[in-house]
Design an enzyme around this catalytic site. Structure first.
Site, PDB file in Angstrom:
ATOM      1  N   GLY A  39       0.827  -1.202   0.000  1.00  0.00           N
ATOM      2  CA  GLY A  39       0.000   0.000   0.000  1.00  0.00           C
ATOM      3  C   GLY A  39       0.857   1.247   0.000  1.00  0.00           C
ATOM      4  N   CYS A  40       0.240   2.365  -0.335  1.00  0.00           N
ATOM      5  CA  CYS A  40       1.020   3.605  -0.460  1.00  0.00           C
ATOM      6  C   CYS A  40       1.472   4.119   0.904  1.00  0.00           C
ATOM      7  CB  CYS A  40       0.224   4.665  -1.222  1.00  0.00           C
ATOM      8  SG  CYS A  40      -1.452   4.959  -0.637  1.00  0.00           S
ATOM      9  N   TYR A  41       0.571   4.174   1.884  1.00  0.00           N
ATOM     10  CA  TYR A  41       0.989   4.611   3.213  1.00  0.00           C
ATOM     11  C   TYR A  41       2.033   3.663   3.807  1.00  0.00           C
ATOM     12  CZ  TYR A  41      -2.863   8.045   3.610  1.00  0.00           C
ATOM     13  OH  TYR A  41      -3.724   9.106   3.447  1.00  0.00           O
ATOM     14  N   ALA A  65       5.463   4.421   2.345  1.00  0.00           N
ATOM     15  CA  ALA A  65       6.061   5.656   2.860  1.00  0.00           C
ATOM     16  C   ALA A  65       6.545   5.485   4.294  1.00  0.00           C
ATOM     17  CB  ALA A  65       5.055   6.801   2.775  1.00  0.00           C
TER      18      ALA A  65
END
Lengths: 344, 344, 344, 344
Positions: A155-157, A160
């Site tokens: 996932g993107c979160y 990061a």
């Protein structure tokens, strides 16, 4: 006869699908052989997304989604840029046909299948595929990705937040809660459809947290942190919607191990030899402009003697390192190509 | 002869000055008798800020800044919307003339004069005025404000962060660090001048932290928290620049006292009887749109059993409750007017 | 017993409805007695739009839309901030009950009922009401508005374009085409719903014309120009969507009469004595910031000797002068109040 | 030894300079041998613009501006992304050294040297270089560009406006005025410095015309139109500043020749065989999103029978087709490379 990989994208009309087209149509070893879109079926790429046009892409067009797996041509790999339930259904079918799968949805990211019910509303009915799926974060799982038939793109979160926490993992006291306060543009917070909550009049000149109590990326971050830590990690995760389009900036607050110093954190950061991780000397230097349209994660830390906390700030382009870019990085690994091809 | 307060604004051409003009030109008991601006001296309001025009304001014009205190007409009160060093110089002079001062700069917010050197680069040479100055947060210091001759209007970040922490103060374990992760639009991060770092091309579609190591609002927040707590409080404060203009959303992470429950936090919030504090049932409901162009602070909390932390989210309009609105609220108190006049 | 007008708003939850609530809740002679909203029926104003809250509005709440006219309380006037077809149905019913109507939809703006079919897709079945309706632009029709029972509040683009063309009308050669090139924020281009085409990802960092061939405001502008000119006027009208929320900037290119000079245009502009029209010396001074949140129309002209054309630029806030503000101005006129009450 | 062109960029730290770096660092036949920047002299590219980093660019760094031409290394060509007066001085010096020049400033775009005084405030003291300079619009001047030693890269507004007018040139009645109403993002309206007028607080949620009476691109457009028309053309040109960063959308209103039909316009558009011109069936389809980060100009026309006018809408990315992209297109032509290399 060429030596290019024959590739498909299921759900090629969404934000991530478009980004995959942009990358792969310039990738030396990629041939975009199959693009599906319910909305754009029958249309040429140039009609729908003229800005994506690159040499050789003039004839690309969208097909309808397949009804049965036999509708799909012979491919080396397929990217699933689809809703979770679509991925859940199709990923095992493709693998069964010998097509390697990079799933950009969430359907194979968690190892505990019960969490899918709780966080995704999914009855996970593909335990074998789930067991086989490899979490596709090259920096932490490179070897496993190379041989995987089903890669669950992070996932993107989680991308990061996790990348710098992995870098600093040996210096963190994981018996204390980890706080992740992460801010995203609209492209990371929803699909291409202009749903309630993502209209211009709602988003512009506004800012707020959402899904504070329960976001599906929380168990994914916690799961991977537990692997770094070798123990269960308590996580407080809050995502926010920025009045902008592209990028995630994540701030983690952690308690350092008793002996860990600022110099230790700096040494750990400087020791990194990853093509897409870039350390900066100050957290104030980490900004979204520096990573937009790239596959880089920039990060830094602030060692705060007064509070006894270390603040770790990282930035990615959610559509690149947080989705399509990382997916192509995974594809490169799976097929023995140079890992940076097409995304550097 | 009227019963209106004769008021001045030093630095009336900046963001906060404009907001003061907007409020006070509609305030039943206010007469704008003196507006200074180095940039707009000699110009009429309608020429410079046509959108501010309200009935009766057609003749308002800007004067040059005073050279000596004798240049200033007889006033009941003056607002200082000036750089810190200008406030430092002029506030005592005005008080000496019997003009009550509401200083919106930072020159009288801290009680420890050494901190001014460290955080503001100011040699604080007005110890008597500093001793006399009252921190102008009505919710915490109403009685003292009423009789003050010099009110130090709180900073925007401190206002956003402190108000809900004050509400919940009896439930917080202040022996543990308090984290404040606060996001501001550009109007809170600098003056009206288009300085490096606040150009459109720098701010739009971008997001970053700034002054992470040392922001002048950190000692102000810590100072007031210590008053709430009755002890020194360890603070980690990080401000960020949002790609938007107006508003601050602040998230605080705190450790609750051992016995404190979610219900206790909710009870404390519901017990508040303040005209400008508004509790919402969910932190996801706290957004900048709800407070822009108002003097309200909206807040909520999320009691996170898993991490043992409580997350407190609050939102204000930095130009209203964080500056001009709160300043008028203070003025109302100082002159025995209804506290909400002109700002509700 | 008070002397306040009892007022209703049908469709009070949309952009224009919200703006009406904001204005009327501060209007000395207005009592908001009836607010309908299909989406918010049963909810209090403070829950849905906290930023709108003003003193006395704490108890306001939304009702469901009426089924029959008997569901509506006794009112002095009602504002219709509704779709065109809803206005078409209800306006005559309200007038029949002695409730004066200010229709902010388009259902009574055109005098040629055939145009409704062509431009609005409406079968206009209320010819008597249409004949009675007064086009509610105070600057051009003040006397008729005062006694009207049904006022058709002008469209936002027509308001922006027509006001300065009315000022300069005696100097324009109306036998030549009039070009109107008008740029609007998103709040003028659609309702509150986040429809396709008004999502953040579509609007941000983008700009385009829309409905170039056929926009429903074109016949409205042409109809009124014909009244100014005393002859049919040929119009080229192009609207655009700006990546912002609030305001319309309209540029008209016209051919001046043979004898007309720059000085004549300037004299005509300076002769205006309208409370909400404000002339500026240069077209470069006309900007949306100057009129946002106000009921003003700012305008100027550039007399271009080289091309023989005059360029007329005007700006309004589409939700104020282009909708709710002008509607309240009309209400004030209809009930013998000071025209500027509540909107200046 | 390689067969790459050795290239320099004077003023490489500005918006256009950055875009040139982005393009040329991926261009198969380009070697970036010399980058100057007063602000960034001595710094590496990766420090200043991390998002620009591409494979092979890791070692790129900025030099100080040259004092004398001998400070400049041996180059095949140099791009001048500098202020007009800097280009005026240096372009002849480089040509004298056998370095071919692509000037992206305005110093050699006009043929009438008096206009430089009037529109640029420049005393044009390089008449020989001016006489030699070729206006670098490939679609209109391809042959001359191939052999030019000094190419004057067109302005951004002229590029957007002229390309479609060139396509339709045989159908336009050039004895009538041509109106160009052109809207630009901030990157086209100023340099990288955050000057007054381009601050976030000024630009966001705002829109206005600027330099309506006299913009330096007006004589450039008129000059080229006269070449298309074979006669002097009367032009009314108005530029506007959009609240966004990247792109120009230009609308031209022209009078068609008496016999010209909509079908004729369509035929002319469809007959175009240019790699970077793309016709769309409707002017409503022309939008900035379609051309951003590309070298394309998209255009369409609306034949308006009612007014007798034709409206021509075109869109470009001002930093690509309007500056750096077109400059590289010119370089490709000058050195016999495929014209689209690196920019398609």
């Amino acid at each position: 006869m060429n030596n290019k990989l024959k590739l498909g994208i299921l759900g090629a009309g969404g934000f991530t699908g478009q980004e995959l087209i942009r990358i792969l149509s310039r990738h030396d070893r990629a041939e975009l052989a199959y693009l599906t879109s319910s909305e754009y079926a029958g249309k040429k790429l140039v009609e729908v997304f003229p800005a994506l046009l690159t040499p050789g892409a003039e004839t690309l067009a969208f097909s309808a989604h397949p009804q049965v797996v036999g509708d799909v041509p012979k491919l080396d790999a397929i990217f699933l840029a689809t809703p979770d339930e679509v991925s859940l259904k199709w990923a095992p079918l493709f693998v069964g046909q010998g097509i390697r799968v990079i799933d950009i949805a969430g359907a194979f990211r968690l190892k505990n299948s019960e969490d899918f019910k709780s966080y995704y509303g999914l009855d996970h009915n593909a335990p074998a595929a789930l067991a086989e799926a490899v979490y596709g974060m090259p920096e932490t799982s490179r070897a496993a990705i190379k041989t995987a038939n089903l890669v669950a793109n992070p996932g993107c979160y989680p991308t990061a937040a996790l990348l710098p926490l992995y870098v600093y993992r040996d210096l963190i006291d994981f018996s204390k809660p980890v706080i992740v306060d992460a801010k995203s543009g609209t492209s990371g917070a929803g699909g291409r459809k202009e749903k309630d909550g993502l209209g211009y009049s709602t988003v512009y000149e506004n800012f707020r947290a959402y899904k504070t109590a329960k976001h599906q990326h929380a168990p994914e971050i916690a799961q991977q942190l537990a692997l770094f830590a070798g123990q269960k990690v308590s996580l407080r995760f809050t995502p926010y919607l920025l009045p902008m389009y592209r990028g995630i900036l994540s701030t983690a607050y952690i308690v350092p191990k008793a002996a860990a110093t600022d110099a230790d954190f700096r040494s750990a950061a400087l020791a990194v030899k990853e093509p897409f991780l870039r350390y900066r000397a100050s957290v104030d230097s980490i900004e979204l402009k520096s990573v937009q349209h790239t596959n880089f994660c920039e990060f830094s830390h602030h060692f705060d003697a007064e509070s006894g906390l270390v603040e770790i700030v990282s930035a990615i382009d959610n559509l690149m390192k947080g989705a399509a870019g990382q997916a192509v990085q995974n594809m490169n690994l799976m097929f023995g190509l140079e890992e940076t091809t097409g995304v550097y």
